[in-house]
Design a protein around this motif. Structure first.
Motif, PDB file in Angstrom:
ATOM      1  N   VAL A  40      -8.375 -53.655   4.025  1.00 55.94           N
ATOM      2  CA  VAL A  40      -8.136 -52.581   5.000  1.00 55.94           C
ATOM      3  C   VAL A  40      -6.943 -51.694   4.661  1.00 55.94           C
ATOM      4  O   VAL A  40      -6.882 -50.548   5.065  1.00 55.94           O
ATOM      5  N   HIS A  41      -5.924 -52.231   3.984  1.00 56.75           N
ATOM      6  CA  HIS A  41      -4.885 -51.402   3.369  1.00 56.75           C
ATOM      7  C   HIS A  41      -4.112 -52.253   2.363  1.00 56.75           C
ATOM      8  O   HIS A  41      -4.409 -53.442   2.214  1.00 56.75           O
ATOM      9  N   SER A  42      -3.134 -51.668   1.692  1.00 58.97           N
ATOM     10  CA  SER A  42      -2.625 -52.313   0.474  1.00 58.97           C
ATOM     11  C   SER A  42      -1.338 -53.113   0.639  1.00 58.97           C
ATOM     12  O   SER A  42      -0.747 -53.534  -0.350  1.00 58.97           O
ATOM     13  N   HIS A  43      -0.882 -53.319   1.882  1.00 60.70           N
ATOM     14  CA  HIS A  43       0.280 -54.198   2.072  1.00 60.70           C
ATOM     15  C   HIS A  43      -0.039 -55.604   1.577  1.00 60.70           C
ATOM     16  O   HIS A  43      -1.201 -56.018   1.559  1.00 60.70           O
ATOM     17  N   HIS A  44       1.028 -56.342   1.240  1.00 55.50           N
ATOM     18  CA  HIS A  44       0.797 -57.639   0.586  1.00 55.50           C
ATOM     19  C   HIS A  44       0.002 -58.596   1.461  1.00 55.50           C
ATOM     20  O   HIS A  44      -0.776 -59.399   0.944  1.00 55.50           O
ATOM     21  N   ASP A  45       0.161 -58.493   2.802  1.00 55.32           N
ATOM     22  CA  ASP A  45      -0.519 -59.446   3.684  1.00 55.32           C
ATOM     23  C   ASP A  45      -1.997 -59.111   3.891  1.00 55.32           C
ATOM     24  O   ASP A  45      -2.695 -59.767   4.675  1.00 55.32           O
ATOM     25  N   HIS A  46      -2.482 -58.099   3.197  1.00 57.03           N
ATOM     26  CA  HIS A  46      -3.909 -57.773   3.208  1.00 57.03           C
ATOM     27  C   HIS A  46      -4.475 -57.794   1.780  1.00 57.03           C
ATOM     28  O   HIS A  46      -5.596 -58.227   1.564  1.00 57.03           O
ATOM     29  N   ALA A  47      -3.695 -57.285   0.838  1.00 62.41           N
ATOM     30  CA  ALA A  47      -4.276 -56.946  -0.471  1.00 62.41           C
ATOM     31  C   ALA A  47      -3.792 -57.797  -1.636  1.00 62.41           C
ATOM     32  O   ALA A  47      -4.476 -57.853  -2.666  1.00 62.41           O
ATOM     33  N   LYS A  79      -5.615 -45.590  10.758  1.00 61.05           N
ATOM     34  CA  LYS A  79      -4.178 -45.384  10.620  1.00 61.05           C
ATOM     35  C   LYS A  79      -3.460 -46.717  10.751  1.00 61.05           C
ATOM     36  O   LYS A  79      -3.906 -47.579  11.518  1.00 61.05           O
ATOM     37  N   HIS A  80      -2.358 -46.869  10.050  1.00 60.17           N
ATOM     38  CA  HIS A  80      -1.570 -48.099  10.141  1.00 60.17           C
ATOM     39  C   HIS A  80      -0.958 -48.227  11.536  1.00 60.17           C
ATOM     40  O   HIS A  80      -0.765 -47.228  12.220  1.00 60.17           O
ATOM     41  N   SER A  81      -0.647 -49.452  11.938  1.00 62.73           N
ATOM     42  CA  SER A  81       0.026 -49.643  13.226  1.00 62.73           C
ATOM     43  C   SER A  81       1.365 -48.895  13.211  1.00 62.73           C
ATOM     44  O   SER A  81       1.979 -48.732  12.153  1.00 62.73           O
TER      45      SER A  81
HETATM   46 ZN    ZN Z   1       0.363 -53.273   6.979  1.00 63.93          ZN
END
Ligand code: ZN
Length: 355
Positions: free
Chosen positions: A120-127, A188-190
Motif C-alpha cells: 500500500v506504500h513504501s514505508h518499512h512497516d509495509h514494504a 493518501k497517507h495518514s
Molecule cells: Zn506509513
C-alpha cells in the motif's frame, strides 16, 4: 548566586519533566482487562470462522499484513514480518529477516501458490520485506515505483506490477492475479506533519534502488493506495493507511459490493474521524470491518500483538471512535448494520459474499 541556584533547580526540573514525557510516549504497553474484553466480548471473531478450508480466508499478522488464501492460491497484502525494535528503527540501520525465516512463517500459515505481494506504500512497516517475499515465493510484487526500488539485500525484484498515478488523471488501476482481481485506488497517507513527515518522507519517492540494511529515512512513502480485492467467494477492501482523498472511494467503488473492510486506524483523532470514516467506511458499505495498524509494530511475537506505544497511537481510543461512529451512523440510517471485528496475531476469518 541565588539566581544561579534557582536556574539550576529549574533546569533539573525541566529535564525531569521532559524525561517523564518521553518515557510515557515511548514505553511499551500491554492490554488491560478492558482492552482484552474488546477482543473476546465486544468485537469477537464471527463464530466458526476459519474452519472451512474451501472458503476464502484472511489471516492477520499485525500492522496491515494480511494473507488471503482460497486453498489453491494466495495473495499477501503488505508482507511485514521483520518488525525491528523501536531503538533499532530510531538509531540503527535495519534489514529484512532472513528469507528462510519469513518463508517458514508463511508455510506455517498454510500459504498456497502466492500470486502477488501487494504493497500500500513504501514505508518499512509495509514494504521492507515484500521484495524478498515475492522473489522467494515466485510471486509478482505489486506497488509503487518506490516499492520496486527496495531491493532484497541487493537482489532486485524479479517480477513486478507497477502502480503509478503521478502522470495520470486516473485514480485506479486493475490487474488480475490468478483467482484475485486487484484494483489499486489512489489514496493518501495518514496525517503526518512536521519532523515526523520529514523523517518518514511523506509524499516523497524512493528515487533509486536502495539496499538494506538502511535507516528509517531511506524507506520514503512513495504513493499510497487502497486495494480492492475481488474474488468469486467475496470482496474485500484494504484501506491500510488512515488518510483519504475526498470522494475517491465513493466514485471508484460506486455500487460494488464490499463484504469485508480492513481499515487503518493508526493514530486517528477525534477531530478527524468524522471526515475519515465518511470517505472510507461509508462508501465501502461493508458488512464486516476489521481495524488494522493499531498494534505496536516495533514488538515481535508469534502469539499476540500489543497496543501501540503512545507515540504511535491509542488502541482503546481508536477502537472506541470507530465503534461509536458505526453505532451512530447505523442509528441515523447512513450505513447498514455493521460488525466490528478485532483480530489478533494469527487470527483467521472466512470471507463470504454478503446477501
Ligand atoms: Zn506509513
Amino acid at each position: 548566586m541565588k539566581l544561579l541556584k534557582w536556574f539550576s533547580v529549574m533546569v533539573v526540573f525541566m529535564i525531569f519533566v521532559l524525561s517523564i514525557g518521553i518515557y510515557i510516549l515511548v514505553s511499551e504497553r500491554n492490554f488491560d482487562s478492558e482492552s482484552k474484553a474488546l477482543f473476546t466480548e465486544k468485537h469477537p471473531l464471527p463464530p466458526n470462522d476459519g474452519q472451512n478450508t474451501s472458503s476464502l480466508r484472511a489471516k492477520y499478522f499485525g500492522t496491515s499484513t494480511i494473507l488471503f488464501n482460497d486453498g489453491a492460491q494466495s495473495i499477501l497484502i503488505d508482507g511485514f514480518f521483520s518488525r525491528p525494535s523501536l531503538s533499532t528503527i530510531l538509531f540503527r540501520d535495519f534489514e529484512p529477516l532472513p528469507t528462510s525465516d519469513i518463508d517458514a512463517i508463511l508455510s506455517d500459515a498454510g500459504i498456497s501458490d502466492l500470486q502477488t505481494v501487494a504493497v500500500v506504500h513504501s514505508h518499512h512497516d509495509h514494504a521492507m520485506d515484500s521484495t524478498c517475499i515475492a522473489n522467494s515465493q515466485g510471486a509478482i510484487l505489486a506497488g509503487s515505483p518506490s516499492t520496486m526500488n527496495i531491493s532484497c539485500k541487493g537482489e532486485v525484484v524479479k517480477e513486478q506490477f507497477v502502480v503509478d498515478f503521478r502522470d495520470s488523471t486516473e485514480t485506479s488501476m486493475t490487474q488480475v492475479f490468478g483467482n484475485y482481481t486487484l484494483t489499486f485506488i489512489k489514496s493518501k497517507h495518514s496525517p503526518t506533519e512536521g519532523a515526523a513527515a520529514e523523517l518518514l518522507g511523506i509524499g516523497q519517492p524512493i528515487h533509486s534502488l536502495i539496499t538494506p540494511p538502511l535507516g528509517i529515512r531511506a524507506y520514503a512513502e512513495g504513493q499510497s493506495y487502497s486495494i480492492l480485492i475481488e474474488h468469486d467467494k467475496g470482496n474485500v477492501l484494504v484501506h491500510a493507511s488512515a488518510g483519504f482523498l475526498p470522494d475517491v472511494l465513493l466514485s471508484e467503488l460506486q455500487d460494488k459490493r464490499i463484504d469485508w473492510l480492513f481499515l487503518g486506524v493508526a493514530n486517528i483523532k477525534e477531530d478527524y474521524v468524522n471526515d475519515y470514516f465518511a470517505h472510507t467506511v461509508a462508501p465501502a458499505r461493508a458488512k464486516y470491518i476489521v481495524p488494522v495498524h493499531w498494534d505496536d509494530f516495533t514488538r515481535s511475537s508469534s502469539e499476540t500483538l500489543y497496543p501501540a506505544r503512545a507515540i504511535f497511537g491509542d488502541f482503546s481510543l481508536e477502537i472506541e471512535l470507530l465503534a461509536n461512529w458505526l453505532q451512530k451512523s447505523e442509528q441515523q440510517g447512513r450505513i447498514n448494520k455493521t460488525h466490528l471485528v478485532l483480530m489478533n496475531m494469527g487470527d483467521e476469518v472466512s470471507i463470504s459474499a454478503s446477501q
